[in-house]
Design a protein around this motif. Structure first.
Motif, PDB file in Angstrom:
ATOM      1  N   THR A  52       0.811  -1.214   0.000  1.00  0.00           N
ATOM      2  CA  THR A  52       0.000   0.000   0.000  1.00  0.00           C
ATOM      3  C   THR A  52       0.848   1.270   0.000  1.00  0.00           C
ATOM      4  N   ALA A  53       2.154   1.134   0.242  1.00  0.00           N
ATOM      5  CA  ALA A  53       3.089   2.260   0.187  1.00  0.00           C
ATOM      6  C   ALA A  53       4.427   1.700  -0.281  1.00  0.00           C
ATOM      7  N   ASP A  54       5.426   2.567  -0.441  1.00  0.00           N
ATOM      8  CA  ASP A  54       6.740   2.083  -0.875  1.00  0.00           C
ATOM      9  C   ASP A  54       7.690   1.934   0.318  1.00  0.00           C
ATOM     10  N   CYS A  55       7.121   1.830   1.513  1.00  0.00           N
ATOM     11  CA  CYS A  55       7.944   1.695   2.709  1.00  0.00           C
ATOM     12  C   CYS A  55       7.170   0.913   3.766  1.00  0.00           C
ATOM     13  N   LEU A  56       7.877   0.158   4.575  1.00  0.00           N
ATOM     14  CA  LEU A  56       7.265  -0.565   5.684  1.00  0.00           C
ATOM     15  C   LEU A  56       7.156   0.349   6.903  1.00  0.00           C
ATOM     16  N   HIS A  57       6.122   0.120   7.719  1.00  0.00           N
ATOM     17  CA  HIS A  57       5.965   0.889   8.950  1.00  0.00           C
ATOM     18  C   HIS A  57       5.990  -0.042  10.157  1.00  0.00           C
ATOM     19  N   ILE A  58       5.797   0.515  11.346  1.00  0.00           N
ATOM     20  CA  ILE A  58       5.975  -0.266  12.567  1.00  0.00           C
ATOM     21  C   ILE A  58       4.959  -1.401  12.677  1.00  0.00           C
ATOM     22  N   GLY A  59       3.773  -1.242  12.073  1.00  0.00           N
ATOM     23  CA  GLY A  59       2.812  -2.337  12.065  1.00  0.00           C
ATOM     24  C   GLY A  59       3.357  -3.547  11.329  1.00  0.00           C
ATOM     25  N   HIS A  60       4.054  -3.310  10.207  1.00  0.00           N
ATOM     26  CA  HIS A  60       4.704  -4.405   9.486  1.00  0.00           C
ATOM     27  C   HIS A  60       5.792  -5.045  10.344  1.00  0.00           C
ATOM     28  N   PHE A  61       6.455  -4.223  11.148  1.00  0.00           N
ATOM     29  CA  PHE A  61       7.572  -4.739  11.942  1.00  0.00           C
ATOM     30  C   PHE A  61       7.109  -5.794  12.933  1.00  0.00           C
ATOM     31  N   MET A  62       5.883  -5.667  13.433  1.00  0.00           N
ATOM     32  CA  MET A  62       5.328  -6.715  14.290  1.00  0.00           C
ATOM     33  C   MET A  62       5.335  -8.053  13.564  1.00  0.00           C
ATOM     34  N   GLN A  63       4.938  -8.042  12.288  1.00  0.00           N
ATOM     35  CA  GLN A  63       4.915  -9.278  11.508  1.00  0.00           C
ATOM     36  C   GLN A  63       6.335  -9.793  11.240  1.00  0.00           C
ATOM     37  N   ILE A  64       7.261  -8.861  11.030  1.00  0.00           N
ATOM     38  CA  ILE A  64       8.656  -9.252  10.820  1.00  0.00           C
ATOM     39  C   ILE A  64       9.215  -9.929  12.064  1.00  0.00           C
TER      40      ILE A  64
END
Length: 441
Positions: A52-64
């Motif tokens: 949805t954007a060209d960068c990951l945010h902290i919400g994605h980091f939870m999944q990482i």
């Protein structure tokens, strides 16, 4: 394999128990079966990321972080980039329809995601999903190397689907009655829910079935707002393949008031230093509410629980030490130890008067911009990104929230001139927590 997680992170040997004790797990389709599966087999699992954007945010980091835990205990992640589903957008948790992106934007965002993932996860780049033919079992060229993740893009099998055939094969397994009972759709009915968005559930469910069929993926993970989509994939796989697969959701990153964390004055808390500076990233976590420190330490750092307990079981202002550790550990994970140390030093300089101010955010500007009458202070803070508009800048000053070189600004029409710089530097403070240094070029 890249290793971020300490060997003493937990006394448990089953990753399910590790995730459980740290507060990640919210819902499971078959809890005991999943626990046994993760104890007795090394499985492939997947988490999907729509670009949805060209960068990951902290919400994605939870999944990482979930991916890193699973890899630590021997399981193989399949990172699914939503080149197909991203063309529609998930309606879950939305009050309006997502902006529709064109193909070039989606492709660009997928490529940007992959580069950011590589900072945290080692991929087997020789692994290739080799098939895109609809309706038949496809394959991969090899099994993933042990200790490495693999990356696939659902555009591979979604882009060339024929609508009528897809609806005949997949749509017949979903009833509108059941779909409309799901929270992700119910909250949109008053405002208007398009058929375009309702098709997202079918596509994500189809993703799970395809990967279960073709590369033996056995589990899907997601945030708790994804539960309906995950259940759809489990049910579709059972109906079409007569195969049991599993789903598990994780807690969303919310504060003690139930609001999503990770929003800053300038928008999302991004993982790219060009979007959110390491100092701003550090300061966000340094300033979380007292009630949120323990949860964040458990979810976003790899400190053992006994260390976390010692940090948070304190009284009064001593909790600030735990906040400092939290901020340092997360910043170290995302930006590296050197940047985390700079952010810590900058924070101490700005707020405790200790050390150099060199490590707070700074911007170099041409000296000519401040000659003569100089530049209006509101224009300056807008250009620096400290406010989003002139009106916000005026309000900030009216409310006593702006200082220049430690002196409160009372005149919103004040100009910043070259003679106000000390040794070529000008310190701007917005509110209690935001500092920015302007340096003459």
């Amino acid at each position: 394999m890249k290793s971020f997680i300490r060997d003493d992170v937990s006394k448990h040997t089953n990753v399910f128990d590790v995730l459980k004790e740290r507060g990640f797990i919210e819902q499971c389709t078959h809890e005991e079966e999943i626990r046994e599966l993760l104890a007795n087999e090394k499985i492939k699992f997947y988490i999907g990321f729509d670009p949805t954007a060209d960068c990951l945010h902290i919400g994605h980091f939870m999944q990482i972080i979930i991916i890193m835990y699973m890899m630590k205990y021997g399981h193989t992640p399949v990172v699914l980039l939503g080149g197909g589903t991203g063309m529609i957008g998930d309606p879950s948790g939305r009050t309006d329809m997502r902006k529709v992106m064109d193909v070039d934007t989606v492709v660009n965002n997928c490529n940007a995601f992959k580069k950011l993932f590589e900072r945290f996860i080692e991929f087997d780049d020789d692994f290739k999903y080799t098939g895109s033919e609809y309706g038949v079992k496809n394959d991969a060229n090899k099994e993933p190397d042990p200790g490495k993740a693999v990356c696939v893009n659902n555009a591979t099998w979604l882009s060339d689907c024929k609508f009528i055939q897809f609806i005949r094969d997949i749509g017949r397994h979903f009833t509108v009655n059941n779909m409309l009972r799901q929270d992700c759709y119910k909250q949109r009915l008053e405002e208007g829910l398009t058929f375009f968005e309702m098709s997202y559930l079918l596509m994500q469910s189809y993703d799970f079935m395809v990967m279960a069929r073709d590369i033996d993926v056995k589990m899907q993970f997601g945030g708790n707002d994804q539960w309906s989509n995950l259940i759809g994939g489990v049910d579709l796989t059972r109906k079409m393949l007569n195969k049991q697969v599993y789903a598990m959701t994780f807690t969303l990153l919310t504060n003690s008031e139930g609001k999503k964390m990770g929003k800053t004055q300038s928008g999302a808390l991004w993982l790219d230093a060009d979007r959110t500076s390491p100092f701003e990233f550090f300061q966000y976590w340094r300033n979380v509410a007292d009630a949120d420190v323990e949860k964040c330490l458990k979810l976003l750092t790899f400190l053992p629980l006994d260390e976390i307990s010692k940090l948070v079981n304190v009284e009064g202002a001593e909790i600030n030490k735990a906040k400092e550790v939290l901020a340092f550990e997360i910043t170290k994970l995302v930006h590296g130890e050197e940047e985390a140390q700079k952010a810590l030093d900058g924070s101490k300089a700005a707020f405790a008067g200790e050390g150099s101010m060199d490590n707070i955010p700074h911007t170099q500007m041409a000296a000519s911009a401040f000659e003569g009458e100089g530049m209006g202070v509101v224009n300056l803070i807008k250009e620096l990104g400290l406010v989003s508009s002139n009106s916000e800048g005026f309000r900030t000053i009216e409310q006593g929230g702006l200082s220049v070189n430690d002196e409160k600004v009372t005149d919103a029409k004040m100009n910043i001139t070259k003679d106000m710089f000390k040794d070529g530097k000008l310190l701007i403070q917005k509110g209690k927590k935001t500092f920015h240094m302007v340096e003459l070029d």
